[in-house]
Design a protein around this motif. Structure first.
Motif, short mmCIF file in Angstrom:
data_model
loop_
_atom_site.label_atom_id
_atom_site.label_comp_id
_atom_site.label_asym_id
_atom_site.label_seq_id
_atom_site.Cartn_x
_atom_site.Cartn_y
_atom_site.Cartn_z
N SER A 182 17.49 36.64 14.57
CA SER A 182 17.97 36.60 15.96
C SER A 182 19.48 36.71 16.07
N GLY A 183 20.17 36.58 14.96
CA GLY A 183 21.63 36.69 14.97
C GLY A 183 22.16 36.83 13.56
N LEU A 184 23.23 37.58 13.41
CA LEU A 184 23.83 37.81 12.10
C LEU A 184 25.33 37.55 12.19
N ILE A 185 25.78 36.59 11.39
CA ILE A 185 27.19 36.20 11.31
C ILE A 185 27.66 36.52 9.90
N THR A 186 28.79 37.17 9.77
CA THR A 186 29.30 37.47 8.43
C THR A 186 30.74 37.04 8.25
N GLN A 187 31.04 36.59 7.06
CA GLN A 187 32.43 36.31 6.67
C GLN A 187 33.08 37.57 6.10
N ASN A 188 32.30 38.59 5.84
CA ASN A 188 32.80 39.78 5.17
C ASN A 188 33.54 40.70 6.14
N VAL A 189 34.46 41.46 5.59
CA VAL A 189 35.30 42.34 6.41
C VAL A 189 35.09 43.81 6.03
N ASP A 190 33.99 44.09 5.33
CA ASP A 190 33.76 45.43 4.78
C ASP A 190 32.95 46.36 5.66
N GLY A 191 32.35 45.85 6.74
CA GLY A 191 31.58 46.69 7.66
C GLY A 191 30.24 47.16 7.13
N LEU A 192 29.75 46.59 6.03
CA LEU A 192 28.53 47.09 5.42
C LEU A 192 27.27 46.71 6.21
N HIS A 193 27.32 45.62 6.97
CA HIS A 193 26.17 45.30 7.82
C HIS A 193 25.98 46.37 8.89
N ASP A 194 27.06 46.80 9.50
CA ASP A 194 26.98 47.88 10.49
C ASP A 194 26.45 49.16 9.84
N GLN A 195 26.95 49.45 8.66
CA GLN A 195 26.51 50.65 7.95
C GLN A 195 25.01 50.61 7.68
N ALA A 196 24.48 49.42 7.40
CA ALA A 196 23.06 49.28 7.11
C ALA A 196 22.18 49.38 8.35
N GLY A 197 22.80 49.26 9.53
CA GLY A 197 22.04 49.37 10.77
C GLY A 197 21.88 48.08 11.54
N SER A 198 22.50 46.99 11.08
CA SER A 198 22.47 45.74 11.85
C SER A 198 23.28 45.91 13.13
N THR A 199 22.91 45.16 14.16
CA THR A 199 23.57 45.26 15.46
C THR A 199 24.12 43.91 15.89
N ASP A 200 25.12 43.95 16.76
CA ASP A 200 25.72 42.73 17.33
C ASP A 200 26.14 41.74 16.25
N VAL A 201 26.72 42.24 15.17
CA VAL A 201 27.15 41.38 14.08
C VAL A 201 28.40 40.61 14.50
N VAL A 202 28.39 39.30 14.31
CA VAL A 202 29.58 38.49 14.56
C VAL A 202 30.42 38.49 13.30
N GLU A 203 31.57 39.15 13.36
CA GLU A 203 32.46 39.25 12.21
C GLU A 203 33.48 38.12 12.28
N LEU A 204 33.18 37.02 11.62
CA LEU A 204 34.04 35.84 11.69
C LEU A 204 35.47 36.16 11.30
N HIS A 205 35.64 37.00 10.29
CA HIS A 205 36.97 37.23 9.75
C HIS A 205 37.47 38.65 10.00
N GLY A 206 36.87 39.36 10.95
CA GLY A 206 37.36 40.67 11.33
C GLY A 206 36.78 41.79 10.49
N ASN A 207 37.49 42.95 10.49
CA ASN A 207 36.98 44.15 9.84
C ASN A 207 38.15 45.00 9.32
N LEU A 208 38.11 45.32 8.04
CA LEU A 208 39.17 46.11 7.42
C LEU A 208 39.24 47.54 7.94
N HIS A 209 38.21 48.00 8.61
CA HIS A 209 38.19 49.38 9.11
C HIS A 209 39.07 49.57 10.34
#
Length: 273
Positions: free
Chosen positions: A94-121
């Protein structure tokens, strides 16, 4: 029942929230910060106040980051990322929170990801607040710093590299394409910097309204992640983890599988189909 059977049983009843850390991205070739005991590897990363202190420290950061970016940009989502995207698409997550900044969840097709620490892209200007794609800034840096072409630097976490300091002083900093300011910063939360209030509140709301929280590949040493687990546990809901080694939240866990997430998550997705 095996621990894996218990994990499946805990997560089978209702959609659950997932919190991921660096361990989910190590199979994609992105180094993590800590060993299995939760001890930081190598030298400490640059602190936020250091980055703000003057051009010399920003030269150090961007020279190393210019060499580290191709590895991050070229990383590909692995089977663990893909399993979570599948579970979310089927309504199990029901929700996905990540500490990662690599954007790989988006690449895999996950949606509405909460990026706790931002995104290097993304790159943000500290003067005007505008954001620019990281690839655009990379082109500028490579054009203006041709002396670094072919320089070998060992990859470090979050797109950093271990670069000989003698290469840093000559580095020409990129400027903001919007206001021409010289304080460009990757759109990530540095050590010593606070998570944006809106992001922290959104993550907390997701975690505390879920019937269960699954932690994947995180030592939970960062307080921004640990506090989510503590809040869930205080509400009497199970916190379960798939992580190789010690976590700061071990005392909060209802169950812990010390196995690789790229083995456990595809099996979990298959079991919960």
């Amino acid at each position: 029942m095996t621990d894996f059977d218990t994990l499946c049983a805990l997560l089978a009843e209702q959609p659950f929230v997932v919190l991921t850390g660096a361990g989910i991205s190590t199979p994609s070739g992105i180094p993590d910060y800590r060993d299995r005991d939760g001890v930081r590897r190598g030298r400490a990363p640059m602190m936020y106040q250091e980055f703000l202190s003057g051009p010399a420290l920003r030269q150090r950061y961007w020279a190393r980051a210019m060499l580290g970016w191709p590895k991050v940009r070229g990383a590909r989502a692995n089977v663990a990322h893909q399993a979570l995207a599948e579970l979310q698409a089927r309504g199990r997550v029901s929700g996905l929170i990540t500490q990662n900044v690599d954007g790989l969840h988006d690449q895999a097709g996950s949606t509405d990801v909460v990026e706790l620490h931002g995104n290097l892209h993304r790159v943000r200007c500290l003067d005007c607040g505008q954001r620019t794609p990281r690839d655009d800034i990379q082109v500028v840096m490579e054009t203006e710093n041709p002396y670094l072409a072919g320089v070998d630097a060992r990859q470090a976490p979050d797109g950093d590299t271990l670069l000989d300091p003698r290469f840093e002083a000559r580095f020409k900093l990129p400027v903001c394409p919007h206001c021409h300011g010289e304080r460009l910063k990757p759109d990530v939360v540095f050590f010593g910097e606070n998570v944006a209030t809106a992001t922290a509140e959104r993550a907390m709301a997701l975690a505390t309204t879920a019937p269960a929280l699954l932690v994947v590949g995180s030592s939970l040493m960062a307080y921004s992640a640990f506090r989510l687990c503590r809040a869930v546990a205080e509400r009497g809901r199970p916190v379960v983890a798939v992580n190789l080694g010690h976590t700061r939240g071990d005392d909060l866990l209802a169950l812990k599988l010390q196995q690789s997430c790229d083995e456990v998550l595809p099996a979990l997705a298959q079991r919960l189909r």
